[in-house]
Design an enzyme around this catalytic site. Structure first.
Site, PDB file in Angstrom:
ATOM      1  N   LYS A   1       0.832  -1.213   0.000  1.00 53.10           N
ATOM      2  CA  LYS A   1       0.000   0.000   0.000  1.00 53.10           C
ATOM      3  C   LYS A   1       0.864   1.261   0.000  1.00 53.10           C
ATOM      4  CE  LYS A   1      -1.700   1.653   3.991  1.00 53.10           C
ATOM      5  NZ  LYS A   1      -1.407   3.062   4.276  1.00 53.10           N
ATOM      6  N   ASN A   2       1.835   1.307   0.904  1.00 53.98           N
ATOM      7  CA  ASN A   2       2.590   2.555   1.035  1.00 53.98           C
ATOM      8  C   ASN A   2       3.491   2.828  -0.164  1.00 53.98           C
ATOM      9  OD1 ASN A   2       1.321   3.015   3.422  1.00 53.98           O
ATOM     10  ND2 ASN A   2       3.035   2.419   4.733  1.00 53.98           N
TER      11      ASN A   2
ATOM     12  N   ARG B   1      -3.622  11.219   4.244  1.00 52.65           N
ATOM     13  CA  ARG B   1      -2.417  11.983   4.516  1.00 52.65           C
ATOM     14  C   ARG B   1      -1.384  11.819   3.396  1.00 52.65           C
ATOM     15  NH1 ARG B   1       1.167  14.239   8.286  1.00 52.65           N
ATOM     16  NH2 ARG B   1       3.278  13.533   7.904  1.00 52.65           N
TER      17      ARG B   1
ATOM     18  N   CYS C   1      -4.780  12.940  12.547  1.00 52.86           N
ATOM     19  CA  CYS C   1      -5.525  11.722  12.268  1.00 52.86           C
ATOM     20  C   CYS C   1      -5.559  10.910  13.550  1.00 52.86           C
ATOM     21  CB  CYS C   1      -4.898  10.924  11.135  1.00 52.86           C
ATOM     22  SG  CYS C   1      -3.385  10.132  11.603  1.00 52.86           S
TER      23      CYS C   1
ATOM     24  N   ARG D   1       0.885  14.237  13.310  1.00 57.40           N
ATOM     25  CA  ARG D   1       1.525  14.064  12.003  1.00 57.40           C
ATOM     26  C   ARG D   1       1.750  15.370  11.244  1.00 57.40           C
ATOM     27  NH1 ARG D   1      -1.099   8.655   9.453  1.00 57.40           N
ATOM     28  NH2 ARG D   1       0.983   8.218   8.747  1.00 57.40           N
ATOM     29  N   PRO D   2       2.632  16.220  11.745  1.00 59.34           N
ATOM     30  CA  PRO D   2       2.914  17.470  11.043  1.00 59.34           C
ATOM     31  C   PRO D   2       3.699  17.235   9.743  1.00 59.34           C
ATOM     32  CG  PRO D   2       4.347  17.231  12.949  1.00 59.34           C
ATOM     33  CD  PRO D   2       3.421  16.058  12.950  1.00 59.34           C
ATOM     34  N   VAL D   3       3.872  18.324   8.957  1.00 58.32           N
ATOM     35  CA  VAL D   3       4.600  18.215   7.682  1.00 58.32           C
ATOM     36  C   VAL D   3       5.781  19.183   7.648  1.00 58.32           C
ATOM     37  CG1 VAL D   3       2.685  17.306   6.311  1.00 58.32           C
ATOM     38  CG2 VAL D   3       2.950  19.783   6.565  1.00 58.32           C
ATOM     39  N   ASP D   4       6.250  19.588   8.841  1.00 60.12           N
ATOM     40  CA  ASP D   4       7.326  20.582   8.905  1.00 60.12           C
ATOM     41  C   ASP D   4       8.602  20.124   8.193  1.00 60.12           C
ATOM     42  OD1 ASP D   4       7.195  18.690  11.057  1.00 60.12           O
ATOM     43  OD2 ASP D   4       8.861  19.722  12.028  1.00 60.12           O
ATOM     44  N   LEU D   5       8.892  18.818   8.229  1.00 61.40           N
ATOM     45  CA  LEU D   5      10.130  18.343   7.594  1.00 61.40           C
ATOM     46  C   LEU D   5      10.027  18.404   6.067  1.00 61.40           C
ATOM     47  CD1 LEU D   5      10.794  15.284   9.937  1.00 61.40           C
ATOM     48  CD2 LEU D   5      11.938  17.504   9.983  1.00 61.40           C
TER      49      LEU D   5
ATOM     50  N   ASP E   1       3.623  -0.041  12.190  1.00 60.97           N
ATOM     51  CA  ASP E   1       2.417  -0.608  11.579  1.00 60.97           C
ATOM     52  C   ASP E   1       2.158  -2.052  12.037  1.00 60.97           C
ATOM     53  OD1 ASP E   1       1.944   1.736  10.259  1.00 60.97           O
ATOM     54  OD2 ASP E   1       2.686   1.068   8.318  1.00 60.97           O
TER      55      ASP E   1
ATOM     56  N   VAL F   1       6.961   6.032  17.455  1.00 63.94           N
ATOM     57  CA  VAL F   1       6.811   6.711  16.163  1.00 63.94           C
ATOM     58  C   VAL F   1       5.584   7.635  16.148  1.00 63.94           C
ATOM     59  CG1 VAL F   1       6.579   6.387  13.671  1.00 63.94           C
ATOM     60  CG2 VAL F   1       8.005   4.822  15.004  1.00 63.94           C
TER      61      VAL F   1
ATOM     62  N   ARG G   1      -8.915   0.410   4.000  1.00 65.57           N
ATOM     63  CA  ARG G   1      -7.871   1.328   3.551  1.00 65.57           C
ATOM     64  C   ARG G   1      -6.591   0.558   3.222  1.00 65.57           C
ATOM     65  NH1 ARG G   1      -6.018   4.991   7.658  1.00 65.57           N
ATOM     66  NH2 ARG G   1      -4.589   5.333   5.960  1.00 65.57           N
TER      67      ARG G   1
HETATM   68  C1  UD1 Z   1       4.452   6.423   6.672  1.00 60.37           C
HETATM   69  C2  UD1 Z   1       3.488   5.313   6.356  1.00 60.37           C
HETATM   70  C3  UD1 Z   1       2.823   4.775   7.625  1.00 60.37           C
HETATM   71  C4  UD1 Z   1       3.889   4.382   8.642  1.00 60.37           C
HETATM   72  C5  UD1 Z   1       4.863   5.524   8.859  1.00 60.37           C
HETATM   73  C6  UD1 Z   1       6.031   5.142   9.764  1.00 60.37           C
HETATM   74  C7  UD1 Z   1       2.736   5.931   4.149  1.00 60.37           C
HETATM   75  C8  UD1 Z   1       1.618   6.352   3.285  1.00 60.37           C
HETATM   76  N1  UD1 Z   1       2.475   5.809   5.450  1.00 60.37           N
HETATM   77  O1  UD1 Z   1       3.681   7.483   7.213  1.00 60.37           O
HETATM   78  O2  UD1 Z   1       2.048   3.629   7.295  1.00 60.37           O
HETATM   79  O3  UD1 Z   1       3.264   4.054   9.862  1.00 60.37           O
HETATM   80  O4  UD1 Z   1       5.422   5.946   7.606  1.00 60.37           O
HETATM   81  O5  UD1 Z   1       6.682   4.023   9.269  1.00 60.37           O
HETATM   82  O6  UD1 Z   1       3.801   5.647   3.666  1.00 60.37           O
HETATM   83  N2  UD1 Z   1       6.788  13.850  11.425  1.00 60.37           N
HETATM   84  C9  UD1 Z   1       7.053  15.145  11.781  1.00 60.37           C
HETATM   85  N3  UD1 Z   1       7.201  16.080  10.770  1.00 60.37           N
HETATM   86  C10 UD1 Z   1       7.096  15.756   9.459  1.00 60.37           C
HETATM   87  C11 UD1 Z   1       6.851  14.416   9.103  1.00 60.37           C
HETATM   88  C12 UD1 Z   1       6.686  13.485  10.119  1.00 60.37           C
HETATM   89  O7  UD1 Z   1       7.140  15.448  12.954  1.00 60.37           O
HETATM   90  O8  UD1 Z   1       7.261  16.647   8.603  1.00 60.37           O
HETATM   91  C13 UD1 Z   1       6.591  12.826  12.496  1.00 60.37           C
HETATM   92  C14 UD1 Z   1       5.195  12.221  12.457  1.00 60.37           C
HETATM   93  O9  UD1 Z   1       4.280  13.043  13.149  1.00 60.37           O
HETATM   94  C15 UD1 Z   1       5.413  10.895  13.143  1.00 60.37           C
HETATM   95  C16 UD1 Z   1       6.825  10.522  12.696  1.00 60.37           C
HETATM   96  O10 UD1 Z   1       7.432  11.721  12.244  1.00 60.37           O
HETATM   97  O11 UD1 Z   1       5.372  11.028  14.530  1.00 60.37           O
HETATM   98  C17 UD1 Z   1       6.865   9.494  11.601  1.00 60.37           C
HETATM   99  O12 UD1 Z   1       6.170   9.979  10.491  1.00 60.37           O
HETATM  100  P1  UD1 Z   1       6.535   9.587   8.990  1.00 60.37           P
HETATM  101  O13 UD1 Z   1       7.720   8.682   8.986  1.00 60.37           O
HETATM  102  O14 UD1 Z   1       6.597  10.822   8.199  1.00 60.37           O
HETATM  103  O15 UD1 Z   1       5.277   8.741   8.581  1.00 60.37           O
HETATM  104  P2  UD1 Z   1       4.330   8.939   7.327  1.00 60.37           P
HETATM  105  O16 UD1 Z   1       5.158   9.212   6.120  1.00 60.37           O
HETATM  106  O17 UD1 Z   1       3.238   9.861   7.663  1.00 60.37           O
END
Ligand code: UD1
Length: 472
Positions: free
Chosen positions: A44-45, A114, A138, A143-147, A331, A353, A423
């Site tokens: 899926k991912n 997301r 969610c 799950r922010p997107v700052d990075l 997961d 995580v 999903r």
């Molecule tokens: C992806 C997977 C999800 C999996 C996760 C961790 C997809 C579609 N989903 O989610 O199934 O559980 O990896 O293996 O591929 N974070 C920040 N800032 C950011 C981005 C992330 O703080 O800009 C934090 C998130 O809030 C979270 C952690 O980093 O606590 C891990 O997130 P991330 O690795 O980005 O997971 P996803 O890509 O959302």
């Protein structure tokens, strides 16, 4: 490719929890032994991010082994809203992003998935502009997107967040992102993927340090390389991308889903059944296999890309800490917890995580499990048996955990909230039925007493003629 939109399975066309879906439940009569072999679907991912990655290319991209999942349907709808043409035939998806009509992704769709935020990198690289609503929180955490944002800024993008929309622009003469050296504070899967995709079309070299090493990141890199991208080091913590002016057509098959495979390994263990699964990449499951073996099951690679689980008579407690790959995957935390509820002794599960990923605990407890949560730790004290109960899934992997518990419990378990399950698990009911499990998906009548047996909505659709799909 013909000018026609993707045809979607009507049952997957809405992942919201509508009142109709609320009435659909999975009934599981626990205690059946499983046997035989199960086929593992595409990841899926990988599918979600590779679909976003197809935006980088202005020619046809054929993506094979795409699972029929609600999330995939949602991503297809988002690409379609951007003007991309998609055509699905069985497990293959033909994507053509030669004409991207929109730089703005619709809020209603992004808020439901997301992963759709990941289109920001390719859109910016192709169009020089991208406007994507913040995906929001969610069930499993903020799950922010700052990075993602900081990385794109390091590559020269002007990124502002106004009224919940991330507006990203490229100014300058040639409107190309510029290669940069980016250190991620955390090895975020999504941020690594966004930045890697953006960098494929940037001017110069980009180095992503402390990159996520998940197999789906490597899969995306392989897809991009198949389109002509120059990427080294994907799958390690340092990825180097040398930008190229454009990418070309490709035909690419995505890797098997390691989380689905892990879920079936737990299904074998928890029902004390010997089953085999393929295709799998055993290396993607190293941490999960190690924990299952520590608990008391044997996992054997009895043929290339095939695993067999030989269950134990009794299982023992073990501690688990979720970590970025190659650590134990978040997961698989909920699915494995179901097994630990029936393992002798105390197990400590630490979730590092996501901050809110214990939604299944209350429901497992309703089934007789002994679990206490303290902050990011769950202490699971093994009990001799679980008993079937009505339970509600709170998120995707929580739903898998409840199904697994239901397979082992005494009596009948009724799982609600199946839109979460749909999903991420293709055809789960039918796959488990084929293995001998006693379960069915039903829709309760208005009076609640005349159930209608339903097929999995995640069955792979076959396109018969333009605009028409039927289950395979
Ligand atoms: C992806 C997977 C999800 C999996 C996760 C961790 C997809 C579609 N989903 O989610 O199934 O559980 O990896 O293996 O591929 N974070 C920040 N800032 C950011 C981005 C992330 O703080 O800009 C934090 C998130 O809030 C979270 C952690 O980093 O606590 C891990 O997130 P991330 O690795 O980005 O997971 P996803 O890509 O959302």
């Amino acid at each position: 490719m013909e000018d026609r939109p993707i045809t979607l399975s009507p049952s997957l066309s809405n992942t919201h929890s509508s009142s109709e879906e609320d009435k659909t439940v999975l009934e599981i009569w626990g205690g059946a032994s499983l046997h035989g072999h199960v086929g593992i679907s595409g990841a899926k991912n990988s599918a979600l991010v590779i679909m976003a990655g197809a935006l980088l290319c202005s020619q046809d991209c054929l993506i094979r082994n795409v699972p029929a999942l609600a999330d995939v349907t949602r991503m297809a709808e988002i690409l379609s809203a951007l003007g991309v043409k998609l055509e699905r035939q069985g497990n293959s998806l033909l994507v053509n992003a030669s004409h991207i009509a929109q730089s703005k992704a619709p809020y209603e769709l992004v808020s439901q998935l997301r992963a759709s935020f990941f289109v920001i990198g390719p859109l910016l690289a192709r169009l020089g502009v991208a406007r994507i609503p913040l995906p929001g929180g969610c069930a499993i955490g903020a799950r922010p997107v700052d990075l993602h944002v900081r990385g794109l800024q390091a590559m020269g993008a002007d990124v502002q967040i106004d009224h919940g929309i991330v507006n990203a622009y490229l100014s300058g003469r040639n409107k190309r992102l510029q290669g940069a050296k980016i250190y991620l504070d955390y090895p975020s899967v999504g941020a690594t993927e966004t930045l890697m995709m953006a960098a494929t079309l940037a001017e110069g070299e980009t180095i992503i340090e402390n990159a996520a090493q998940e197999p789906e990141v490597a899969d995306l890199a392989n897809f991009c390389r198949a389109m002509g991208a120059k990427i080294r080091g994907a799958g390690t913590n340092t990825i180097t991308i040398l930008g190229v002016p454009s990418l070309h057509t490709t035909d690419y098959a995505i890797v098997p889903d390691r989380v689905e495979a892990g879920t079936f390994l737990v299904a074998g263990a928890i029902t004390h059944s010997e089953i085999s699964l393929s295709p799998v990449v055993p290396d993607h499951l190293t941490a999960v296999i190690a924990k299952l073996q520590a608990i008391g099951a044997q996992i054997i690679e009895d043929a290339p890309n095939r695993l067999r689980i030989v269950p134990g008579h009794r299982y023992v407690a073990t501690d688990i800490e979720t970590l970025p790959y190659p650590g134990f995957p978040t997961d698989m935390q909920a699915p494995l917890m179901a097994l630990l509820t029936l393992s002798d002794g105390d197990s400590v599960i630490t979730e590092t995580v996501f901050e809110n990923r214990f939604g299944h605990v209350a429901e497992l407890t309703r089934m007789g499990a002994d679990i206490r949560v303290k902050g990011t730790h769950a202490i699971v004290r093994g009990v001799p048996m679980l008993s079937g109960a009505p339970v509600v899934a709170t998120d995707l992997r929580a739903s898998a955990s409840l199904v697994l518990a239901g397979l082992a419990a005494q009596g009948k378990t009724t799982v609600q909230g199946l839109h979460h399950l749909d999903r991420g698990y293709e055809n789960l009911t039918a796959k488990l039925q084929k293995l001998g499990a006693n379960l069915q998906r039903t829709q309760l009548g208005a009076d609640g007493d005349s159930p209608l047996v339903l097929p999995d909505p995640t069955t792979v659709p076959t396109v018969t003629k333009p605009g028409v799909t039927k289950p395979a």
